[in-house]
Design a protein around this motif. Structure first.
Motif, PDB file in Angstrom:
ATOM      1  N   GLU A  80      -4.437  18.686   9.288  1.00  0.00           N
ATOM      2  CA  GLU A  80      -4.745  20.033   8.556  1.00  0.00           C
ATOM      3  C   GLU A  80      -3.420  20.126   7.687  1.00  0.00           C
ATOM      4  OE1 GLU A  80      -6.056  23.064  12.037  1.00  0.00           O
ATOM      5  OE2 GLU A  80      -3.562  23.138  11.743  1.00  0.00           O
ATOM      6  N   GLU A  81      -2.286  19.550   7.704  1.00  0.00           N
ATOM      7  CA  GLU A  81      -1.494  19.714   6.079  1.00  0.00           C
ATOM      8  C   GLU A  81      -1.719  18.705   5.271  1.00  0.00           C
ATOM      9  OE1 GLU A  81       0.502  22.097   5.726  1.00  0.00           O
ATOM     10  OE2 GLU A  81       0.293  23.021   7.078  1.00  0.00           O
ATOM     11  N   TYR A  82      -2.032  17.568   5.776  1.00  0.00           N
ATOM     12  CA  TYR A  82      -3.228  16.317   4.890  1.00  0.00           C
ATOM     13  C   TYR A  82      -3.577  17.009   4.089  1.00  0.00           C
ATOM     14  CZ  TYR A  82      -3.469  11.222   3.346  1.00  0.00           C
ATOM     15  OH  TYR A  82      -4.011  10.419   2.966  1.00  0.00           O
ATOM     16  N   ALA A  83      -4.695  17.366   4.449  1.00  0.00           N
ATOM     17  CA  ALA A  83      -5.968  17.964   3.925  1.00  0.00           C
ATOM     18  C   ALA A  83      -5.679  18.931   3.089  1.00  0.00           C
ATOM     19  CB  ALA A  83      -6.772  18.110   4.851  1.00  0.00           C
ATOM     20  N   ARG A  84      -4.748  20.268   3.259  1.00  0.00           N
ATOM     21  CA  ARG A  84      -4.079  20.493   2.822  1.00  0.00           C
ATOM     22  C   ARG A  84      -3.456  20.969   1.456  1.00  0.00           C
ATOM     23  NH1 ARG A  84      -2.079  24.288   6.716  1.00  0.00           N
ATOM     24  NH2 ARG A  84      -3.645  25.541   6.637  1.00  0.00           N
ATOM     25  N   ALA A  85      -2.713  19.595   1.100  1.00  0.00           N
ATOM     26  CA  ALA A  85      -1.995  19.296   0.342  1.00  0.00           C
ATOM     27  C   ALA A  85      -3.063  18.429  -0.808  1.00  0.00           C
ATOM     28  CB  ALA A  85      -0.979  18.108   0.980  1.00  0.00           C
ATOM     29  N   GLY A  86      -3.923  18.351  -0.970  1.00  0.00           N
ATOM     30  CA  GLY A  86      -5.002  17.730  -1.617  1.00  0.00           C
ATOM     31  C   GLY A  86      -5.026  16.113  -2.140  1.00  0.00           C
ATOM     32  N   ILE A  87      -4.637  15.828  -0.694  1.00  0.00           N
ATOM     33  CA  ILE A  87      -4.449  14.478  -0.575  1.00  0.00           C
ATOM     34  C   ILE A  87      -5.446  13.718  -0.343  1.00  0.00           C
ATOM     35  CG2 ILE A  87      -2.854  12.163   0.319  1.00  0.00           C
ATOM     36  CD1 ILE A  87      -1.350  14.548   1.044  1.00  0.00           C
ATOM     37  N   PRO A  88      -6.075  12.987  -1.595  1.00  0.00           N
ATOM     38  CA  PRO A  88      -7.346  11.953  -0.708  1.00  0.00           C
ATOM     39  C   PRO A  88      -7.863  11.352   0.526  1.00  0.00           C
ATOM     40  CG  PRO A  88      -6.600  10.898  -2.441  1.00  0.00           C
ATOM     41  CD  PRO A  88      -5.287  12.323  -2.451  1.00  0.00           C
ATOM     42  N   GLY A  89      -8.857  11.015   1.213  1.00  0.00           N
ATOM     43  CA  GLY A  89      -9.228  10.505   2.381  1.00  0.00           C
ATOM     44  C   GLY A  89      -8.085   9.161   2.248  1.00  0.00           C
ATOM     45  N   ARG A  90      -7.707   8.907   3.715  1.00  0.00           N
ATOM     46  CA  ARG A  90      -7.416   7.643   4.511  1.00  0.00           C
ATOM     47  C   ARG A  90      -8.172   6.345   4.323  1.00  0.00           C
ATOM     48  NH1 ARG A  90      -2.995   8.822   7.922  1.00  0.00           N
ATOM     49  NH2 ARG A  90      -3.345   5.645   7.681  1.00  0.00           N
ATOM     50  N   ILE A  91      -7.643   5.000   2.873  1.00  0.00           N
ATOM     51  CA  ILE A  91      -9.014   4.204   2.662  1.00  0.00           C
ATOM     52  C   ILE A  91      -8.735   3.080   3.630  1.00  0.00           C
ATOM     53  CG2 ILE A  91      -8.878   4.513   0.103  1.00  0.00           C
ATOM     54  CD1 ILE A  91      -7.150   1.968   0.233  1.00  0.00           C
ATOM     55  N   ASN A  92      -7.393   3.961   5.334  1.00  0.00           N
ATOM     56  CA  ASN A  92      -7.310   3.012   6.514  1.00  0.00           C
ATOM     57  C   ASN A  92      -7.891   3.288   7.029  1.00  0.00           C
ATOM     58  OD1 ASN A  92      -7.021   0.316   7.227  1.00  0.00           O
ATOM     59  ND2 ASN A  92      -5.172   0.505   7.805  1.00  0.00           N
ATOM     60  N   HIS A  93      -8.305   5.195   7.497  1.00  0.00           N
ATOM     61  CA  HIS A  93      -8.965   5.424   8.424  1.00  0.00           C
ATOM     62  C   HIS A  93      -9.545   4.717   9.852  1.00  0.00           C
ATOM     63  CE1 HIS A  93     -12.587   5.629   6.131  1.00  0.00           C
ATOM     64  NE2 HIS A  93     -13.265   6.075   7.471  1.00  0.00           N
ATOM     65  N   ILE A  94     -10.173   4.138   8.753  1.00  0.00           N
ATOM     66  CA  ILE A  94     -11.149   2.943  10.089  1.00  0.00           C
ATOM     67  C   ILE A  94     -10.112   2.174  11.194  1.00  0.00           C
ATOM     68  CG2 ILE A  94     -12.640   0.973  11.213  1.00  0.00           C
ATOM     69  CD1 ILE A  94     -14.609   2.199   8.371  1.00  0.00           C
ATOM     70  N   GLY A  95      -8.885   1.814  10.145  1.00  0.00           N
ATOM     71  CA  GLY A  95      -7.757   1.077  10.746  1.00  0.00           C
ATOM     72  C   GLY A  95      -6.990   1.983  11.598  1.00  0.00           C
ATOM     73  N   VAL A  96      -6.719   3.103  11.052  1.00  0.00           N
ATOM     74  CA  VAL A  96      -5.778   3.770  12.243  1.00  0.00           C
ATOM     75  C   VAL A  96      -5.856   4.947  13.196  1.00  0.00           C
ATOM     76  CG1 VAL A  96      -4.449   5.693  11.460  1.00  0.00           C
ATOM     77  CG2 VAL A  96      -4.293   4.082  10.304  1.00  0.00           C
ATOM     78  N   GLU A  97      -7.652   4.875  12.576  1.00  0.00           N
ATOM     79  CA  GLU A  97      -8.843   5.708  13.876  1.00  0.00           C
ATOM     80  C   GLU A  97      -9.072   5.367  14.418  1.00  0.00           C
ATOM     81  OE1 GLU A  97      -7.509   8.892  13.755  1.00  0.00           O
ATOM     82  OE2 GLU A  97      -6.264   8.894  11.743  1.00  0.00           O
ATOM     83  N   LEU A  98      -9.875   4.029  14.191  1.00  0.00           N
ATOM     84  CA  LEU A  98     -10.599   3.172  15.211  1.00  0.00           C
ATOM     85  C   LEU A  98     -10.109   1.754  16.209  1.00  0.00           C
ATOM     86  CD1 LEU A  98     -14.406   3.851  13.805  1.00  0.00           C
ATOM     87  CD2 LEU A  98     -12.855   5.506  15.332  1.00  0.00           C
ATOM     88  N   ALA A  99      -9.886   1.407  14.782  1.00  0.00           N
ATOM     89  CA  ALA A  99      -9.456  -0.132  15.779  1.00  0.00           C
ATOM     90  C   ALA A  99      -7.949   0.033  16.086  1.00  0.00           C
ATOM     91  CB  ALA A  99      -9.372  -0.895  14.026  1.00  0.00           C
ATOM     92  N   GLY A 100      -6.683   0.526  15.478  1.00  0.00           N
ATOM     93  CA  GLY A 100      -5.766   0.766  16.512  1.00  0.00           C
ATOM     94  C   GLY A 100      -5.976   1.281  17.904  1.00  0.00           C
ATOM     95  N   PRO A 101      -6.482   2.242  17.743  1.00  0.00           N
ATOM     96  CA  PRO A 101      -6.515   3.342  18.824  1.00  0.00           C
ATOM     97  C   PRO A 101      -7.588   2.197  20.239  1.00  0.00           C
ATOM     98  CG  PRO A 101      -7.198   4.455  17.274  1.00  0.00           C
ATOM     99  CD  PRO A 101      -6.752   3.340  16.510  1.00  0.00           C
ATOM    100  N   THR A 102      -8.266   2.256  19.808  1.00  0.00           N
ATOM    101  CA  THR A 102      -9.135   1.215  20.608  1.00  0.00           C
ATOM    102  C   THR A 102      -7.813  -0.981  20.905  1.00  0.00           C
ATOM    103  OG1 THR A 102     -11.289   1.074  19.239  1.00  0.00           O
ATOM    104  CG2 THR A 102     -10.669  -0.946  20.109  1.00  0.00           C
ATOM    105  N   LEU A 103      -7.261  -1.171  20.368  1.00  0.00           N
ATOM    106  CA  LEU A 103      -6.425  -1.978  20.286  1.00  0.00           C
ATOM    107  C   LEU A 103      -5.509  -1.814  21.334  1.00  0.00           C
ATOM    108  CD1 LEU A 103      -5.787  -3.980  16.665  1.00  0.00           C
ATOM    109  CD2 LEU A 103      -6.590  -5.111  18.292  1.00  0.00           C
ATOM    110  N   LEU A 104      -5.018  -0.507  21.359  1.00  0.00           N
ATOM    111  CA  LEU A 104      -3.926  -0.009  21.841  1.00  0.00           C
ATOM    112  C   LEU A 104      -4.638   0.129  23.558  1.00  0.00           C
ATOM    113  CD1 LEU A 104      -2.139   2.876  19.658  1.00  0.00           C
ATOM    114  CD2 LEU A 104      -1.591   1.293  20.557  1.00  0.00           C
ATOM    115  N   THR A 105      -5.694   0.869  23.706  1.00  0.00           N
ATOM    116  CA  THR A 105      -6.310   0.886  24.861  1.00  0.00           C
ATOM    117  C   THR A 105      -6.848  -0.459  25.877  1.00  0.00           C
ATOM    118  OG1 THR A 105      -7.118   2.950  24.329  1.00  0.00           O
ATOM    119  CG2 THR A 105      -8.217   2.246  26.112  1.00  0.00           C
ATOM    120  N   PHE A 106      -7.668  -1.381  25.283  1.00  0.00           N
ATOM    121  CA  PHE A 106      -8.238  -2.324  25.615  1.00  0.00           C
ATOM    122  C   PHE A 106      -7.940  -4.009  24.875  1.00  0.00           C
ATOM    123  CE2 PHE A 106     -11.722   0.794  24.076  1.00  0.00           C
ATOM    124  CZ  PHE A 106     -12.007   0.516  25.544  1.00  0.00           C
ATOM    125  N   GLY A 107      -6.562  -3.929  23.739  1.00  0.00           N
ATOM    126  CA  GLY A 107      -6.546  -5.275  23.650  1.00  0.00           C
ATOM    127  C   GLY A 107      -5.151  -5.840  24.252  1.00  0.00           C
TER     128      GLY A 107
END
Length: 390
Positions: A80-107
């Motif tokens: 919430e605070e990230y968006a409130r600060a006016g910061i652009p979307g994460r260009i590595n959101h796929i790594g942080v939100e998808l690839a990383g959690p997948t590795l943590l669970t299945f890797g």
């Protein structure tokens, strides 16, 4: 379901808000307010590394892998605070939100050591290789093929709508590795480096002038045999687990972005005099009500303790926010009128609200069309009979 935050949570909110606002007022003030995902990619990569250096890049991850082991409430607050600060979307959101959690669970432990530290540090950018020209929302119809040759996976085929592939380092790919298999059986989940002769990335120009999406072609593209996540043929289960992560805490940050867009629309209505129109006022009120409902629904969804599977609430979220935001874009254009149809600067340099309208046209298509989402809700959420398959 908890709708409020504790005193310690609010202290954490102040800490992360102060740090984020300081960054946007200091070294990284040049990226504040950027709305296009492809703008200033090198500076955005530097921002990813700044987040990683201060352990803000993936705060929900374990400390050993570069995170802060943050609670769910803290992850929501940071989003919430990230968006409130006016910061652009994460260009590595796929790594942080998808690839990383997948590795943590299945890797495996070795795969975690290979990938997670660099994702957390912002040094490795990931993109997603799911959709194909003949397999968009129907992931089980993928035709890209892979086989093992001399200790490596060799992949041939095509993916489409690969967001930010042109600035990414790695791609995770769902590929058919069992000859003659159909549907969800016989699929495997591979991690592949993009910088190789066997992979070609071509941009797709969007209606708003951006080129976030790409076509990605694989011609004898290769990756090490141990880049397979899970077992051969286990790709469907892993892909479904990944899609469950997609409905994670970032949804609350997304909603804060929606809040900013709605505030801009209200300001535009006041500036144009449209706020006096009772129909416009009713539509604004409906948008506000919808946003509140989405927040409560997301909190309910996140209260589910099993985040490795998509539950009924998660199935409804994509169609809910996509339909709401498409209507929000239409409301913006109705308030702005004809002035919104002409760009003030260079071609396709649209202001925030016209860009919202243009981009929101895709919201009900990508990530699963509304039509497919209704099928998923019916079949998986309500256990209704499946559609006949021809």
């Amino acid at each position: 379901m908890k709708l409020g935050f504790s005193a310690s949570d609010e202290a954490f909110r102040a800490e992360c808000a102060d740090w984020l606002k300081g960054q946007m007022a200091g070294e990284f003030k040049d990226i504040k307010g950027i709305t296009q995902l492809t703008a200033m990619p090198e500076r955005r990569k530097e921002w990813e590394q700044q987040l990683g250096a201060h352990r803000w890049g993936c705060i929900g991850w374990p400390v050993e892998w570069g995170g802060r082991a943050a609670t769910l409430a803290q992850q929501v607050i940071f989003a919430e605070e990230y968006a409130r600060a006016g910061i652009p979307g994460r260009i590595n959101h796929i790594g942080v939100e998808l690839a990383g959690p997948t590795l943590l669970t299945f890797g495996t432990d070795e795969q975690k050591r290979r990938f997670l530290p660099d994702i957390a540090a912002g040094r490795t950018i990931f993109c997603q290789g799911f959709s194909e020209p003949g397999a968009g929302s129907d992931l089980a119809s993928v035709r890209t093929k892979g086989h093992v040759e001399n200790g490596e996976w060799v992949v041939n085929g095509q993916k489409i709508w690969t967001s930010l592939a042109h600035i990414s380092d790695w791609i995770f790919v769902v590929t058919r590795t069992t000859e003659g298999s159909q549907g969800p059986k016989g699929l495997s989940f591979l991690m592949m480096p993009l910088d190789q002769p066997g992979i070609e990335v071509r941009p797709i120009r969007q209606i708003n002038g951006d080129a976030e999406f790409n076509e990605t072609f694989f011609t004898d593209a290769r990756c090490p045999q141990d880049s397979l996540i899970g077992a051969p043929g286990d790709g469907w289960r892993i892909a479904m687990g990944l899609l469950a992560f997609e409905r994670g805490v970032s949804t609350l940050g997304q909603q804060m972005g929606f809040r900013t867009e709605l505030d801009d629309i209200i300001a535009a209505a006041k500036a144009t005099g449209k706020s006096a129109d009772p129909v416009i006022r009713q539509r604004i009120a409906s948008a506000q009500t919808g946003l509140n409902l989405m927040r409560y629904g997301a909190l309910r969804m996140l209260s589910n303790t099993d985040h490795s599977a998509i539950d009924g609430a998660a199935l409804t979220y994509k169609i809910q926010w996509a339909t709401w935001r498409r209507a929000l874009g239409e409301l913006a254009m109705d308030i702005l009128g004809q002035s919104a149809e002409v760009a003030a600067g260079d071609a396709y340099k649209w202001d925030v609200l016209p860009n919202l309208y243009l981009y929101s046209r895709a919201d009900t298509i990508y990530g699963g069309t509304n039509q497919i989402q209704r099928n998923l809700i019916a079949e998986r959420g309500l256990a209704l009979p499946r559609e006949p398959r021809g």
